[in-house]
Write a protein that holds these residues in place. Structure first.
Motif, short mmCIF file in Angstrom:
data_model
loop_
_atom_site.label_atom_id
_atom_site.label_comp_id
_atom_site.label_asym_id
_atom_site.label_seq_id
_atom_site.Cartn_x
_atom_site.Cartn_y
_atom_site.Cartn_z
N ILE A 1 65.90 -74.75 -65.48
CA ILE A 1 64.79 -75.26 -64.70
C ILE A 1 63.69 -74.15 -64.93
CG2 ILE A 1 63.25 -76.13 -62.95
CD1 ILE A 1 65.89 -77.99 -63.41
N PHE A 2 62.59 -74.71 -65.63
CA PHE A 2 61.44 -73.77 -65.67
C PHE A 2 60.31 -73.92 -64.94
CE2 PHE A 2 63.91 -73.80 -69.60
CZ PHE A 2 63.95 -72.63 -70.20
N ALA A 3 59.85 -72.88 -64.37
CA ALA A 3 58.46 -72.89 -63.62
C ALA A 3 57.47 -72.46 -64.46
CB ALA A 3 59.06 -72.02 -62.17
N VAL A 4 56.36 -72.96 -64.40
CA VAL A 4 54.88 -72.58 -65.07
C VAL A 4 53.84 -73.06 -64.44
CG1 VAL A 4 56.48 -73.10 -67.29
CG2 VAL A 4 54.83 -74.79 -66.52
N SER A 5 52.75 -72.37 -64.85
CA SER A 5 51.57 -72.59 -64.38
C SER A 5 50.72 -72.76 -65.53
CB SER A 5 51.00 -71.51 -63.62
OG SER A 5 49.48 -71.65 -63.43
N ALA A 6 50.15 -74.11 -65.97
CA ALA A 6 49.46 -74.51 -67.12
C ALA A 6 48.07 -73.89 -67.10
CB ALA A 6 49.25 -76.07 -67.23
N LYS A 7 47.52 -73.68 -65.62
CA LYS A 7 46.49 -73.14 -65.51
C LYS A 7 46.27 -71.75 -66.14
CE LYS A 7 42.91 -72.38 -61.66
NZ LYS A 7 42.67 -72.48 -60.27
N GLU A 8 47.28 -70.80 -65.35
CA GLU A 8 47.45 -69.69 -65.80
C GLU A 8 47.37 -69.31 -67.15
OE1 GLU A 8 49.17 -67.51 -61.65
OE2 GLU A 8 50.47 -67.93 -63.30
N ALA A 9 48.41 -70.12 -67.89
CA ALA A 9 48.58 -70.07 -69.38
C ALA A 9 47.21 -70.15 -70.16
CB ALA A 9 49.71 -70.95 -69.73
N LEU A 10 46.39 -71.29 -69.66
CA LEU A 10 45.22 -71.31 -70.65
C LEU A 10 44.27 -70.27 -70.28
CD1 LEU A 10 44.80 -75.33 -70.11
CD2 LEU A 10 45.07 -73.88 -72.26
N GLU A 11 44.12 -69.77 -68.92
CA GLU A 11 43.32 -68.69 -68.75
C GLU A 11 43.48 -67.47 -69.42
OE1 GLU A 11 42.96 -68.09 -64.62
OE2 GLU A 11 41.88 -69.93 -64.03
N GLY A 12 44.90 -67.21 -69.45
CA GLY A 12 45.45 -65.95 -70.16
C GLY A 12 45.11 -66.02 -71.75
N ILE A 13 45.29 -67.37 -72.22
CA ILE A 13 44.95 -67.49 -73.51
C ILE A 13 43.41 -67.17 -73.90
CG2 ILE A 13 44.87 -69.26 -75.63
CD1 ILE A 13 47.54 -70.32 -74.34
N LYS A 14 42.52 -67.87 -73.07
CA LYS A 14 41.09 -67.70 -73.29
C LYS A 14 40.57 -66.13 -73.20
CE LYS A 14 39.80 -72.28 -71.46
NZ LYS A 14 39.02 -72.80 -70.47
N LYS A 15 41.37 -65.68 -71.91
CA LYS A 15 40.67 -64.14 -71.78
C LYS A 15 41.37 -63.09 -72.56
CE LYS A 15 39.54 -65.50 -66.96
NZ LYS A 15 39.62 -65.08 -65.62
N GLY A 16 42.57 -63.77 -73.38
CA GLY A 16 43.46 -62.66 -73.98
C GLY A 16 44.23 -61.68 -73.28
N ASP A 17 44.58 -62.40 -71.80
CA ASP A 17 45.25 -61.80 -70.80
C ASP A 17 46.67 -61.80 -70.90
OD1 ASP A 17 46.51 -60.62 -68.54
OD2 ASP A 17 44.69 -61.25 -67.29
N HIS A 18 47.49 -60.97 -71.64
CA HIS A 18 48.83 -61.04 -71.97
C HIS A 18 49.78 -61.20 -70.58
CE1 HIS A 18 48.22 -61.24 -76.05
NE2 HIS A 18 47.58 -60.08 -76.02
N GLU A 19 49.21 -60.20 -69.58
CA GLU A 19 49.89 -60.12 -68.56
C GLU A 19 49.87 -61.51 -67.70
OE1 GLU A 19 50.00 -57.69 -64.11
OE2 GLU A 19 48.82 -57.18 -66.03
N LEU A 20 48.85 -62.26 -67.52
CA LEU A 20 48.70 -63.43 -66.79
C LEU A 20 49.33 -64.51 -67.68
CD1 LEU A 20 47.19 -65.04 -64.47
CD2 LEU A 20 45.15 -65.37 -66.09
N LEU A 21 49.16 -64.58 -69.11
CA LEU A 21 50.07 -65.37 -69.70
C LEU A 21 51.49 -65.31 -69.46
CD1 LEU A 21 49.91 -67.51 -72.09
CD2 LEU A 21 50.06 -65.80 -73.57
N ASN A 22 52.12 -64.06 -69.70
CA ASN A 22 53.42 -63.88 -69.30
C ASN A 22 53.88 -64.30 -67.73
OD1 ASN A 22 54.15 -63.11 -71.76
ND2 ASN A 22 53.89 -60.78 -71.06
N LYS A 23 52.77 -64.05 -66.81
CA LYS A 23 53.25 -64.58 -65.40
C LYS A 23 53.17 -66.08 -65.21
CE LYS A 23 51.25 -64.19 -60.78
NZ LYS A 23 49.92 -63.79 -60.15
N SER A 24 52.64 -66.84 -66.18
CA SER A 24 52.47 -68.21 -66.21
C SER A 24 53.78 -68.75 -66.44
CB SER A 24 51.39 -68.91 -67.28
OG SER A 24 51.74 -68.67 -68.45
#
Length: 690
Positions: A285-308
């Motif tokens: 089972i995979f747990a994700v946050s679409a919101k964090e992923a999109l924010e990470g992509i927009k801001k170039g925040d790799h840490e937030l993207l991985n956290k998503s």
């Protein structure tokens, strides 16, 4: 770890080899060349379809946007997707909407003016005789897509009233003029051959539920999206048990969205993983946050993207799709083509023809005198099979149509009695208030719906399913014996051509070839009819799965939805009659009569469309099976015909033509041997990598 680039490389290689195979055998076996070309085109135009499904409010559109890496689909805090949306690759962004047929007219005044004008231009989806017809797709402004695929925004008095909002949702969705929206986008993941399909919730409207399930038949991966804030509801389980598992979707990829809104991500993930045991063969089972992923992509925040959690999921998804698709489309297709080339052409066809070219003209003429009448008999058998299927398919639809119509007629008779006899529980004042009448009306409707579902369940199990199986056997019950007889006839001709002394044979080889061609043609279709060709026309599995394949056999879950009138219309009629009633008993009696009349009228109005849609699915499946079998038979006839044409040249002592043909056959054998070897190496590589 398999990659999409690997899959595309394998696919490109097999496409080229299939084209080479088609060219190599075009002269000696035109029908097999046609088959290889068909498979090449299917593989060349193939995409990896990922469909996101689930219940409402789980963030399917946001999740789809996160997969793409950009906010492509409209997103809102309330469930708003009213149309299935396909997101495909294109160098330029564009959007296209496709219209329903027949076209619902209830929302014409609420859609964009440009669409309204376009629909009017095409005569409101009607032909010159007034019959429904398909309106051509309409390209729409890409940045205005939400105006087309989203539900019109509700007013506050609707938004904050649960029952009003439900009626509003049902009414809007039922009357949407759009069937599917297509978005074209230059995202990298789409360029690699992935196609995203965002669909309405499976517990939304009846119409969209059916559309979503139909799309799932074409999907290479089905992602079931759960909501971390409401992990594994009874509705989630019911949707899987009643609508997905019966259709064979037992390999759902389970993903939990909105994990960022929980206090303990790992704990929620483990809980859901435990709850989902037994619902899918994919254990992780995979747990994700679409919101964090999109924010990470927009801001170039790799840490937030991985956290998503999205990068980890994407890595799994690409590997899963590559392995699954490679095994199904590349390996299976490749192995079947290898078998066709080696067994049918290299071992049988070419040696037989070379042997014929060495035979003296008198012996050849004797064989022709025997074989040509037998070929005419084979053609007659082929025509008999095709004609029987053509005649029986429409006849088989008659009892199916009658069964549905009889059920609707029975409902029309039963519903008024159910409503008249219903004892409501709502307490009423001395002078019945409008709010009390409204509550009674809702009781009546819910009671009637439950009675319809109960009646349907009994009818479906005791009447409809047996009729479907009976009519399937009526159409295809003699097919195995007929094709076996044809195969014996063809093999007898092949024996005559080869000069063997005995013409006694069981026709096994020809039967296997016909079944193999039929199976290859069915491979891209994904229908249950494919079971027809396993083990040489095994009908048992086909009859068991046929009902689910056409969207039936799901208990009350699916077909009952087609029977029940749209709730929004019922809400409208309630509002219209409440203010007209006078006197307590008379008010309630009239309320019952009006609701009864409305439901019966609605059933009568919608019945022809419901019946036509269902019969269309049955007819389509029957015709696909018939066509694939006839293609296999025609291939055998064409192959034998070509051999006899070569025999005529020998009988006429056309020595120069014989020498040319001998060289062509030898060269073709060498070329096809090389091609089959290359395909085999490719399949071995795929197996090792997957």
């Amino acid at each position: 770890m398999a990659t999409l680039q690997q899959y595309n490389t394998w696919r490109s290689s097999l496409v080229s080899l299939l084209e080479e195979a088609a060219n190599a055998c075009a002269a000696i076996s035109p029908e097999r060349a046609k088959l290889y070309t068909f498979l090449r085109n299917q593989l060349r135009d193939d995409t990896l379809k990922i469909q996101i499904v689930g219940t409402v409010k789980n963030g399917k559109s946001s999740f789809t946007n996160a997969l793409i890496g950009e906010e492509v689909l409209p997103v809102d805090d309330i469930p708003c997707t009213a149309v299935v949306s396909e997101v495909k690759y294109s160098p330029e962004k564009k959007a296209v909407v496709n219209f329903c047929t027949p076209l619902p007219l209830g929302l014409i005044d609420e859609i964009p003016a440009s669409t309204r004008d376009y629909i009017k231009k095409h005569n409101m989806g009607r032909d010159a005789n007034g019959a429904p017809c398909q309106i051509p797709p309409l390209q729409i402004p890409y940045d205005k897509m939400s105006e087309y695929v989203s539900i019109p925004e509700p007013t506050p008095d609707i938004l904050f009233n649960e029952e009003a909002f439900k009626r509003y949702r049902d009414k809007i969705d039922q009357e949407s003029p759009y069937d599917v929206a297509q978005l074209f986008h230059p995202a990298v993941i789409l360029k690699d051959g992935i196609e995203m399909v965002d669909s309405p919730g499976l517990n939304e409207s009846p119409k969209r539920t059916i559309v979503t399930l139909n799309y799932l038949k074409k999907a290479d991966a089905a992602i079931f999206l759960l909501n971390a804030t409401q992990p594994v509801t009874e509705t989630d389980k019911a949707v899987i048990e009643e609508k997905l598992l019966p259709l064979g979707f037992n390999d759902l990829i389970m993903v939990v969205n909105r994990i960022d809104q929980t206090c303990n991500r790992e704990k929620v993930k483990l809980y859901i993983q435990g709850q989902m045991q037994g619902y899918t063969s994919n254990k992780k089972i995979f747990a994700v946050s679409a919101k964090e992923a999109l924010e990470g992509i927009k801001k170039g925040d790799h840490e937030l993207l991985n956290k998503s959690g999205m990068p980890e999921f994407m890595e799994f998804l690409t590997d899963y799709l590559t392995r699954r698709k490679a095994q199904l489309k590349i390996n299976k297709t490749g192995r079947q083509v290898i078998n066709s080339i080696r067994k049918d052409i290299l071992d049988d066809l070419i040696p037989a023809r070379l042997n014929t070219l060495k035979t003296d003209s008198i012996a050849i003429q004797d064989r022709l005198n025997v074989a040509l009448p037998r070929l005419a008999e084979s053609q007659a058998k082929r025509n008999k099979i095709a004609n029987r299927l053509d005649n029986n398919i429409p006849l088989a639809l008659v009892p199916i149509r009658e069964a549905i119509n009889e059920f609707f007629k029975k409902l029309e008779d039963q519903i008024p009695q159910w409503i008249r006899d219903f004892k409501y529980k709502t307490d009423t004042s001395f002078v019945v208030k409008k709010s009390e009448l409204k509550a009674i009306a809702e009781e009546i409707i819910n009671h009637t719906k439950e009675k319809v579902e109960e009646e349907f369940k009994v009818w479906n199990e005791n009447t409809f399913q047996p009729i479907l199986n009976e009519q399937s056997k009526y159409v295809f019950g003699d097919l195995k014996k007929e094709v076996e007889d044809f195969a014996i006839e063809i093999t007898g001709i092949e024996t005559i051509i080869s000069g063997a002394k005995s013409t006694s044979t069981d026709g096994t080889n020809a039967l296997e070839r016909i079944a193999g061609i039929a199976a290859m043609l069915f491979l891209p279709m994904g229908r249950a009819g494919g079971d027809l060709f396993s083990g040489g026309f095994d009908l048992s599995n086909f009859f068991k799965k046929f009902a689910c394949d056409i969207g039936i056999g799901l208990g009350v879950g699916l077909v009952a939805l087609w029977i029940w009138p749209p709730v929004g219309f019922i809400g409208t009629i309630i509002g219209a009659i409440i203010g007209l009633l006078q006197g307590n008993d008379r008010k309630i009696d009239k309320l019952k009569r009006d609701i009864s009349d409305f439901i019966v009228t609605e059933l009568r109005k919608e019945n022809p469309t419901r019946v036509a849609n269902l019969l269309g699915e049955v007819r389509s499946t029957f015709l696909d099976i018939k066509q694939s079998v006839i293609e296999g038979i025609d291939t055998e006839i064409a192959t034998v015909t070509n051999q006899l044409e070569e025999m005529k040249k020998v009988a006429n002592n056309e020595q120069s033509a014989i020498v040319v043909e001998q060289k062509r056959l030898t060269d073709t054998a060498a070329e096809l041997s090389r091609i089959s070897s290359d395909i085999s190496k490719l399949c071995d590589t795929v197996e090792e990598s997957c």
